[in-house]
Design a protein around this motif. Structure first.
Motif, PDB file in Angstrom:
ATOM      1  N   ALA A  60      -0.906   5.639  -3.540  1.00 62.29           N
ATOM      2  CA  ALA A  60      -2.069   5.338  -4.309  1.00 62.29           C
ATOM      3  C   ALA A  60      -2.505   3.948  -4.055  1.00 62.29           C
ATOM      4  CB  ALA A  60      -1.866   5.293  -5.718  1.00 62.29           C
ATOM      5  N   ARG A  61      -2.006   2.781  -3.817  1.00 65.62           N
ATOM      6  CA  ARG A  61      -2.537   1.689  -3.425  1.00 65.62           C
ATOM      7  C   ARG A  61      -2.543   1.380  -2.133  1.00 65.62           C
ATOM      8  NH1 ARG A  61      -2.236  -2.904  -6.757  1.00 65.62           N
ATOM      9  NH2 ARG A  61      -3.549  -3.486  -5.062  1.00 65.62           N
ATOM     10  N   LEU A  62      -2.097   2.181  -1.230  1.00 69.31           N
ATOM     11  CA  LEU A  62      -2.106   2.128   0.427  1.00 69.31           C
ATOM     12  C   LEU A  62      -3.290   2.793   0.406  1.00 69.31           C
ATOM     13  CD1 LEU A  62      -1.117   1.644   3.087  1.00 69.31           C
ATOM     14  CD2 LEU A  62      -0.139   3.981   2.967  1.00 69.31           C
ATOM     15  N   VAL A  63      -3.893   4.013  -0.193  1.00 67.11           N
ATOM     16  CA  VAL A  63      -4.884   4.888   0.108  1.00 67.11           C
ATOM     17  C   VAL A  63      -6.251   3.838  -0.362  1.00 67.11           C
ATOM     18  CG1 VAL A  63      -6.474   6.906  -0.543  1.00 67.11           C
ATOM     19  CG2 VAL A  63      -3.962   7.141  -0.063  1.00 67.11           C
ATOM     20  N   HIS A  64      -6.097   3.204  -1.511  1.00 62.00           N
ATOM     21  CA  HIS A  64      -7.237   2.278  -1.969  1.00 62.00           C
ATOM     22  C   HIS A  64      -7.243   0.938  -0.927  1.00 62.00           C
ATOM     23  CE1 HIS A  64      -8.871  -1.162  -4.255  1.00 62.00           C
ATOM     24  NE2 HIS A  64      -9.275  -0.086  -4.947  1.00 62.00           N
ATOM     25  N   ALA A  65      -6.266   0.542  -0.447  1.00 62.68           N
ATOM     26  CA  ALA A  65      -6.335  -0.541   0.630  1.00 62.68           C
ATOM     27  C   ALA A  65      -7.113   0.069   1.942  1.00 62.68           C
ATOM     28  CB  ALA A  65      -4.939  -0.979   0.958  1.00 62.68           C
ATOM     29  N   LEU A  66      -6.590   1.442   2.151  1.00 61.98           N
ATOM     30  CA  LEU A  66      -7.196   1.668   3.688  1.00 61.98           C
ATOM     31  C   LEU A  66      -8.716   2.024   3.328  1.00 61.98           C
ATOM     32  CD1 LEU A  66      -4.520   4.173   4.289  1.00 61.98           C
ATOM     33  CD2 LEU A  66      -5.074   2.192   5.620  1.00 61.98           C
ATOM     34  N   LYS A  67      -9.256   2.642   2.226  1.00 58.81           N
ATOM     35  CA  LYS A  67     -10.626   2.974   1.576  1.00 58.81           C
ATOM     36  C   LYS A  67     -11.349   1.808   1.871  1.00 58.81           C
ATOM     37  CE  LYS A  67     -12.930   6.191  -1.214  1.00 58.81           C
ATOM     38  NZ  LYS A  67     -12.678   6.755  -2.658  1.00 58.81           N
ATOM     39  N   THR A  68     -11.008   0.650   1.307  1.00 57.42           N
ATOM     40  CA  THR A  68     -11.847  -0.466   1.287  1.00 57.42           C
ATOM     41  C   THR A  68     -11.773  -1.356   2.685  1.00 57.42           C
ATOM     42  OG1 THR A  68      -9.990  -1.968   0.081  1.00 57.42           O
ATOM     43  CG2 THR A  68     -11.630  -0.622  -1.074  1.00 57.42           C
ATOM     44  N   GLY A  69     -10.702  -1.181   3.307  1.00 52.78           N
ATOM     45  CA  GLY A  69     -10.286  -1.689   4.394  1.00 52.78           C
ATOM     46  C   GLY A  69      -9.851  -3.276   4.334  1.00 52.78           C
ATOM     47  N   LYS A  70      -9.524  -3.554   2.960  1.00 52.67           N
ATOM     48  CA  LYS A  70      -9.002  -4.989   2.612  1.00 52.67           C
ATOM     49  C   LYS A  70      -7.511  -5.348   2.653  1.00 52.67           C
ATOM     50  CE  LYS A  70     -12.939  -6.176  -0.478  1.00 52.67           C
ATOM     51  NZ  LYS A  70     -13.370  -6.446  -1.742  1.00 52.67           N
ATOM     52  N   PRO A  71      -7.132  -6.484   3.246  1.00 49.83           N
ATOM     53  CA  PRO A  71      -5.704  -6.815   3.336  1.00 49.83           C
ATOM     54  C   PRO A  71      -5.314  -6.847   1.679  1.00 49.83           C
ATOM     55  CG  PRO A  71      -6.891  -8.415   4.205  1.00 49.83           C
ATOM     56  CD  PRO A  71      -7.784  -7.399   3.810  1.00 49.83           C
ATOM     57  N   MET A  72      -3.913  -6.407   1.399  1.00 47.98           N
ATOM     58  CA  MET A  72      -3.292  -6.362   0.134  1.00 47.98           C
ATOM     59  C   MET A  72      -2.059  -6.531   0.452  1.00 47.98           C
ATOM     60  SD  MET A  72      -5.378  -3.470  -2.022  1.00 47.98           S
ATOM     61  CE  MET A  72      -7.166  -3.558  -2.058  1.00 47.98           C
ATOM     62  N   ALA A  73      -1.189  -7.139  -0.778  1.00 53.58           N
ATOM     63  CA  ALA A  73       0.205  -7.264  -0.888  1.00 53.58           C
ATOM     64  C   ALA A  73       0.582  -6.781  -2.396  1.00 53.58           C
ATOM     65  CB  ALA A  73       0.521  -8.620  -0.601  1.00 53.58           C
ATOM     66  N   VAL A  74       1.379  -5.644  -2.497  1.00 55.30           N
ATOM     67  CA  VAL A  74       1.693  -5.479  -4.013  1.00 55.30           C
ATOM     68  C   VAL A  74       3.209  -5.480  -4.006  1.00 55.30           C
ATOM     69  CG1 VAL A  74       1.761  -3.453  -5.692  1.00 55.30           C
ATOM     70  CG2 VAL A  74      -0.006  -3.542  -3.769  1.00 55.30           C
ATOM     71  N   PRO A  75       3.786  -5.953  -4.875  1.00 58.52           N
ATOM     72  CA  PRO A  75       5.195  -6.187  -5.138  1.00 58.52           C
ATOM     73  C   PRO A  75       5.967  -4.951  -5.376  1.00 58.52           C
ATOM     74  CG  PRO A  75       4.326  -6.923  -7.171  1.00 58.52           C
ATOM     75  CD  PRO A  75       3.097  -6.501  -5.856  1.00 58.52           C
ATOM     76  N   LEU A  76       7.128  -4.680  -4.507  1.00 59.75           N
ATOM     77  CA  LEU A  76       8.024  -3.483  -4.957  1.00 59.75           C
ATOM     78  C   LEU A  76       9.122  -4.172  -5.672  1.00 59.75           C
ATOM     79  CD1 LEU A  76       9.278  -0.581  -4.074  1.00 59.75           C
ATOM     80  CD2 LEU A  76      10.370  -1.743  -2.119  1.00 59.75           C
ATOM     81  N   VAL A  77       9.176  -3.334  -7.128  1.00 64.52           N
ATOM     82  CA  VAL A  77      10.183  -3.955  -8.054  1.00 64.52           C
ATOM     83  C   VAL A  77      11.364  -2.893  -8.226  1.00 64.52           C
ATOM     84  CG1 VAL A  77       8.476  -5.504  -9.195  1.00 64.52           C
ATOM     85  CG2 VAL A  77       8.733  -3.015  -9.905  1.00 64.52           C
ATOM     86  N   ASN A  78      11.317  -1.835  -7.711  1.00 62.26           N
ATOM     87  CA  ASN A  78      12.434  -0.819  -7.915  1.00 62.26           C
ATOM     88  C   ASN A  78      13.359  -0.912  -6.536  1.00 62.26           C
ATOM     89  OD1 ASN A  78      14.258   1.529  -8.136  1.00 62.26           O
ATOM     90  ND2 ASN A  78      12.255   2.920  -8.793  1.00 62.26           N
ATOM     91  N   GLU A  79      14.224  -1.295  -6.472  1.00 61.83           N
ATOM     92  CA  GLU A  79      15.363  -1.552  -5.380  1.00 61.83           C
ATOM     93  C   GLU A  79      15.655  -0.159  -4.825  1.00 61.83           C
ATOM     94  OE1 GLU A  79      18.795  -4.856  -3.951  1.00 61.83           O
ATOM     95  OE2 GLU A  79      17.962  -4.744  -5.895  1.00 61.83           O
ATOM     96  N   GLU A  80      15.795   0.672  -5.669  1.00 58.25           N
ATOM     97  CA  GLU A  80      16.172   2.111  -5.162  1.00 58.25           C
ATOM     98  C   GLU A  80      15.267   2.816  -4.238  1.00 58.25           C
ATOM     99  OE1 GLU A  80      17.338   4.127  -8.820  1.00 58.25           O
ATOM    100  OE2 GLU A  80      18.597   2.782  -9.317  1.00 58.25           O
ATOM    101  N   LEU A  81      14.147   2.240  -4.291  1.00 53.78           N
ATOM    102  CA  LEU A  81      13.188   2.865  -3.431  1.00 53.78           C
ATOM    103  C   LEU A  81      13.256   2.524  -1.785  1.00 53.78           C
ATOM    104  CD1 LEU A  81       9.467   3.048  -4.863  1.00 53.78           C
ATOM    105  CD2 LEU A  81      10.955   4.843  -4.957  1.00 53.78           C
ATOM    106  N   GLN A  82      14.076   1.451  -1.762  1.00 49.99           N
ATOM    107  CA  GLN A  82      14.237   1.120  -0.182  1.00 49.99           C
ATOM    108  C   GLN A  82      14.647   2.511   0.427  1.00 49.99           C
ATOM    109  OE1 GLN A  82      14.605  -2.809   0.751  1.00 49.99           O
ATOM    110  NE2 GLN A  82      16.492  -3.133  -0.559  1.00 49.99           N
TER     111      GLN A  82
END
Length: 466
Positions: A67-89
């Motif tokens: 969801a956040r990736l598609v939002h960034a792509l739609k706006t073309g704005k650089p973004m950084a979002v923290p990954l807090v769930n280590e199991e997602l690696q």
């Protein structure tokens, strides 16, 4: 000037430096339309759209990321979002092949830079050194990692000092290009601008500290070093599940600085990075700034710091108008309130030093130090990486940016309007590469180049030739 610069670089390379604490692996993916489409199809366009409306601030499950990736792509704005769930690696590793893996984190980037430039000795310390991380360090004989063996301090090459089972911090960087197309249900999306979406690892297992067994040897490391560059405090959390908190880690960080300085007054530079949480930002500023000699930051970070110190209107002016006059005023406040020897502010168009009038270096010498810093950064931007001191010459052929004369003019105006007699103020335009191979680590390169050349010139003053 070229001969001056080359001589200063030679003097700077004679230094031994200590750098700590933050290193990570930057894993880079160059996104293509079909990769994005596959992710949307996996979760369904409707689910992605609903989650985009919720706008998750952290990544706890894969749908948050999409969801956040598609939002960034739609706006073309650089973004950084923290990954807090280590199991997602493992989810990321199973869904993406990384196009590039390279050193990330200020301490790691600076250690590799100084080692490649041929500094006398570079000691890098990071509390977590997994094999994958150790392999990101350049294989140079002047680069060392401190370990304790049989009760003694031993310096090993980082690739010989890794520990099995140590956690590794991986920041995943998704580079996207303008014109990339994909579909979100019936909606056709064309990415308007190129940029990057960063999934930054913020795990409990990654902490900023010095291991207890190494702590007693910090005075010895201080004796071996001409200077220390410390960074990574933005990675501290306010609270941890084991009961420890930011106060605990900042108390330990203060002890580390005092231990480094115990046997000799080794100069310490703190490389500041944006800390979104105001409470944590305030704690880092008030605890650590008064103990260090030099601080480096960009113009947004100086505004964040001023805001935390209570100068809201000035911070707002810097954010809104970005005037040199306001940055100079903010810098004066900062070196006075925190009793800093040196403040270095780097922006895309200029770099600035602010020091008190009794600083041992002249304004011309301070200017020379900044010249070396911007030349080094221009070489890195041109080549993507600095692999030897010879690469420095590439930076010398990069022109200053087109706003250079305007910057000088506004700076002179600011000096006339503000009381500056009690300060040494120096500004230079940056050398700007039009199509950089990479922009990663340019701020760190400027700060490392500025601080180490500053130290080299202080040594010249103490031990004049002949």
């Amino acid at each position: 000037m070229v001969i001056h610069m080359l001589q200063l670089l030679e003097d700077t390379r004679k230094l031994s430096m200590f750098t700590a604490y933050n290193t990570n692996v930057d894993a880079i993916v160059y996104l293509k339309g079909e990769m994005i489409q596959k992710l949307i199809d996996e979760f369904g366009a409707e689910a992605v759209r609903r989650r985009m409306e919720e706008y998750p601030r952290e990544i706890r499950e894969p749908l948050d990321f999409v969801a956040r990736l598609v939002h960034a792509l739609k706006t073309g704005k650089p973004m950084a979002v923290p990954l807090v769930n280590e199991e997602l690696q493992s989810w990321f590793d199973s869904h993406f092949n990384y196009d590039v893996e390279r050193m990330g984190g200020q301490a790691g980037i600076i250690a590799n830079l100084l080692a490649n430039l041929g500094f006398r000795k570079v000691i890098i310390y990071t509390p977590h050194l997994a094999k994958r991380q150790a392999e990101m360090f350049v294989r140079k004989p002047n680069l060392f990692y401190p370990v304790v063996e049989d009760g003694k301090l031993v310096l090993r090459h980082p690739w010989e000092a890794y520990r099995e089972g140590d956690p590794v911090k991986v920041n995943r960087i998704f580079e996207f290009r303008a014109g990339t197309t994909f579909k979100l249900g019936d909606e056709r999306i064309v990415v308007p601008f190129s940029g990057r979406f960063i999934v930054s690892a913020r795990f409990e297992s990654i902490r900023i500290y010095t291991e207890e067994k190494l702590k007693p040897f910090l005075p010895e490391i201080g004796l071996m070093s001409d200077g220390a560059i410390l960074s990574g405090y933005q990675g501290i959390k306010l609270r941890y599940s084991d009961g420890k908190d930011a106060n605990h880690y900042l108390r330990e960080a203060k002890k580390d600085i005092l231990l480094l300085k115990r046997e000799k007054d080794v100069k310490v530079h703190l490389e500041f990075a944006s800390i979104q949480n105001r409470t944590l930002r305030k704690k880092v500023i008030y605890n650590l700034f008064p103990l260090v000699d030099s601080v480096g930051m960009d113009e947004a970070e100086i505004a964040y710091v001023l805001s935390a110190l209570g100068y809201e209107k000035l911070a707002e002016r810097i954010f809104t108008y970005n005037r040199i006059e306001d940055t100079v005023l903010g810098g004066k406040i900062l070196i006075d309130e925190m009793n800093l020897e040196l403040l270095q502010v780097h922006t895309i168009y200029y770099i600035m030093y602010i020091a008190h009038a009794d600083n041992p270096l002249s304004e011309d010498e301070l200017r020379e130090s900044l010249e070396l810093a911007t030349t080094l950064a221009a070489a890195r931007a041109s080549l993507g990486e600095i692999r030897s001191q010879e690469d420095f010459r590439v930076g010398l052929s990069v022109p200053y940016n087109k706003r250079g004369e305007y910057v000088k003019l506004r700076f002179e105006e600011a000096k006339r309007r503000l009381r500056t007699k009690e300060y040494k103020l120096v500004i230079i335009p940056t050398r700007l590469v039009q199509n950089p191979v990479s922009t990663v680590g340019l701020g760190d390169t400027i700060s490392a180049g500025a601080f180490t050349s500053y130290l080299a010139m202080l040594k010249r003053k103490e031990h004049p030739r002949g």
